[in-house]
Design an enzyme around this catalytic site. Structure first.
Site, PDB file in Angstrom:
ATOM      1  N   GLU A   1       7.939 -44.996 -23.351  1.00 29.03           N
ATOM      2  CA  GLU A   1       9.667 -45.347 -23.766  1.00 29.03           C
ATOM      3  C   GLU A   1       9.452 -44.168 -24.131  1.00 29.03           C
ATOM      4  O   GLU A   1      10.095 -43.006 -23.617  1.00 29.03           O
ATOM      5  CB  GLU A   1      10.323 -46.060 -24.104  1.00 29.03           C
ATOM      6  CG  GLU A   1      10.596 -47.235 -23.160  1.00 29.03           C
ATOM      7  CD  GLU A   1      11.356 -47.449 -22.128  1.00 29.03           C
ATOM      8  OE1 GLU A   1      11.704 -46.484 -22.288  1.00 29.03           O
ATOM      9  OE2 GLU A   1      10.974 -48.373 -21.436  1.00 29.03           O
TER      10      GLU A   1
ATOM     11  N   THR B   1       9.909 -37.221 -18.589  1.00 29.55           N
ATOM     12  CA  THR B   1       8.611 -37.777 -17.963  1.00 29.55           C
ATOM     13  C   THR B   1       8.992 -38.741 -16.706  1.00 29.55           C
ATOM     14  O   THR B   1       9.436 -39.446 -17.635  1.00 29.55           O
ATOM     15  CB  THR B   1       7.772 -37.457 -19.182  1.00 29.55           C
ATOM     16  OG1 THR B   1       7.713 -36.146 -19.784  1.00 29.55           O
ATOM     17  CG2 THR B   1       6.583 -36.792 -18.185  1.00 29.55           C
TER      18      THR B   1
ATOM     19  N   TYR C   1       7.531 -30.932 -24.378  1.00 27.64           N
ATOM     20  CA  TYR C   1       8.102 -32.079 -24.906  1.00 27.64           C
ATOM     21  C   TYR C   1       7.414 -32.020 -25.961  1.00 27.64           C
ATOM     22  O   TYR C   1       7.913 -33.565 -26.611  1.00 27.64           O
ATOM     23  CB  TYR C   1       9.756 -32.822 -24.366  1.00 27.64           C
ATOM     24  CG  TYR C   1       9.938 -32.306 -22.816  1.00 27.64           C
ATOM     25  CD1 TYR C   1      11.276 -31.706 -23.690  1.00 27.64           C
ATOM     26  CD2 TYR C   1       9.727 -32.636 -21.924  1.00 27.64           C
ATOM     27  CE1 TYR C   1      12.271 -31.020 -22.197  1.00 27.64           C
ATOM     28  CE2 TYR C   1       9.993 -31.953 -20.862  1.00 27.64           C
ATOM     29  CZ  TYR C   1      11.332 -30.894 -21.556  1.00 27.64           C
ATOM     30  OH  TYR C   1      12.401 -30.551 -20.206  1.00 27.64           O
TER      31      TYR C   1
END
Ligand code: SF4
Length: 350
Positions: A43, A49, A88
């Site tokens: 998660e 993504t 990220y």
């Protein structure tokens, strides 16, 4: 309502996508429980993504650090290096922080309720609901973009996102069954990812084709409606301008990938909501009163400028000194040039 969720679960029993962190419906019904550590990792990786990109990284992380204890004990640099390419990077830092919080504060066991999960680093409402539901089979409502799209179509809701989010969440909550909520959450996501897709929903093979209001109305492809994006976001960063006593400037070539890739610039921090300081050298830093502002295609950038004058023996951790005679401000990209225009006059030749 209940019939709808049962119809979807029947479909999921046959069509569930295989994923490294997922327990297939048959095995789950036979009593196999998912590994909360693997679910949590998936998660976090799936934030921003796609499933396709995450698979390989999930496998790599699980083989490098098979347990939360091993991940918590890992070197930061090793984890960041393993994450490289997934983007990220704040997620990787939060992944480590969260693993350490689980080990330090929860005896290495992931909390089995939504509220406590929410207190962990990098876990927001969506991720807490997804872990509660998928890992622990709790009837939390999991609403991602797929679920919003499916709900908007199933009930033919034309009110645009994000304003319609509460209504769509309410519809999703009403459909969440008390039995098999984890499988149900994954089933809606799978439906949205494989059949009720954004551009061309395959209504003919959809388990909800009969009750679906948008299919009946012929409006599926235009839903969900979205309010046009209003405001360009702002990112913040720090630019470090260093001048050596012989007049040389400290510059670095930016990484090939990413914005201004391969360009010369001032060493700096990441650009984001609250960048961590990343000075390239030990020095007596001064902060300019004025910041450099620049607008890129998708965001505004505001750079705090820090300056330092250093001696000939200075040894920077990154970048290289460029001799005064070789330095050409025009070779800098505009954002970096703006930094120079503000900082240059404050660092005169000595
Ligand atoms: S019938 Fe079509 S629009 Fe409705 S939920 Fe199924 S795929 Fe989506």
């Amino acid at each position: 309502m209940r019939d709808l969720s049962l119809q979807l679960l029947d479909w999921y029993d046959v069509h569930a996508r295989a994923m490294p962190w997922r327990v297939p419906p048959d095995a789950r019904k036979a009593g196999t429980l998912p590994n909360p550590y693997a679910v949590w990792m998936s998660e976090v990786m799936l934030q921003q993504t796609t499933v396709a990109a995450v698979r390989e990284y999930h496998n790599k992380f699980m083989s490098l650090w098979p347990t939360v204890q091993e991940l918590a004990a890992a070197e930061d640099a090793d984890v960041m290096a393993a994450w490289a390419g997934l983007g990220y990077y704040a997620r990787a830092r939060n992944l480590l922080k969260c693993a350490r919080a689980v080990v330090d504060n929860h005896d290495g066991i992931f909390p089995q309720n939504y509220e406590t999960l929410l207190t962990l680093p990098g876990i927001g409402p969506y991720t807490a609901a997804a872990i509660s539901s998928i890992a622990f089979d709790l009837p939390e409502t999991v609403v991602d973009g797929n679920v919003e799209r499916v709900m908007a179509r199933l009930y033919d809701i034309h009110h645009p996102l994000p304003g319609s989010k509460p209504a769509l969440t309410e519809k999703a909550r009403a459909l969440t069954p008390a039995k098999r909520p984890g499988d149900y959450a994954q089933a809606v996501m799978d439906l949205g990812a494989t059949i009720c897709t954004p551009k061309s929903p395959a209504c003919g093979i959809c388990p909800w084709r009969d009750p679906c209001d948008a299919r009946i109305a012929g409006t599926a492809a235009e839903l969900p409606k979205k309010t046009p994006k209003k405001k360009t976001p702002t990112r913040f960063g720090i630019a470090y301008v260093v001048r050596r006593s012989d007049g040389a400037w400290l510059l670095e070539t930016r990484p090939e990938s990413g914005l201004l890739g391969g360009m010369l610039g001032w060493p700096g921090s990441e650009w984001g909501d609250a960048p961590d300081p990343a000075p390239p050298i030990d020095a007596d830093w001064q902060t300019l009163n004025e910041e450099a502002r620049h607008t890129f295609t998708h965001f505004h950038l505001r750079l705090t400028i820090m300056t330092a004058a250093v001696g000939m023996d200075a040894s920077p951790a990154r970048g290289e000194f460029v001799n005064k005679a070789d330095f050409r401000p025009t070779a800098l990209p505009t954002a970096m040039r703006k930094v120079f225009d503000l900082a240059g006059p404050t660092l005169r030749d000595s």
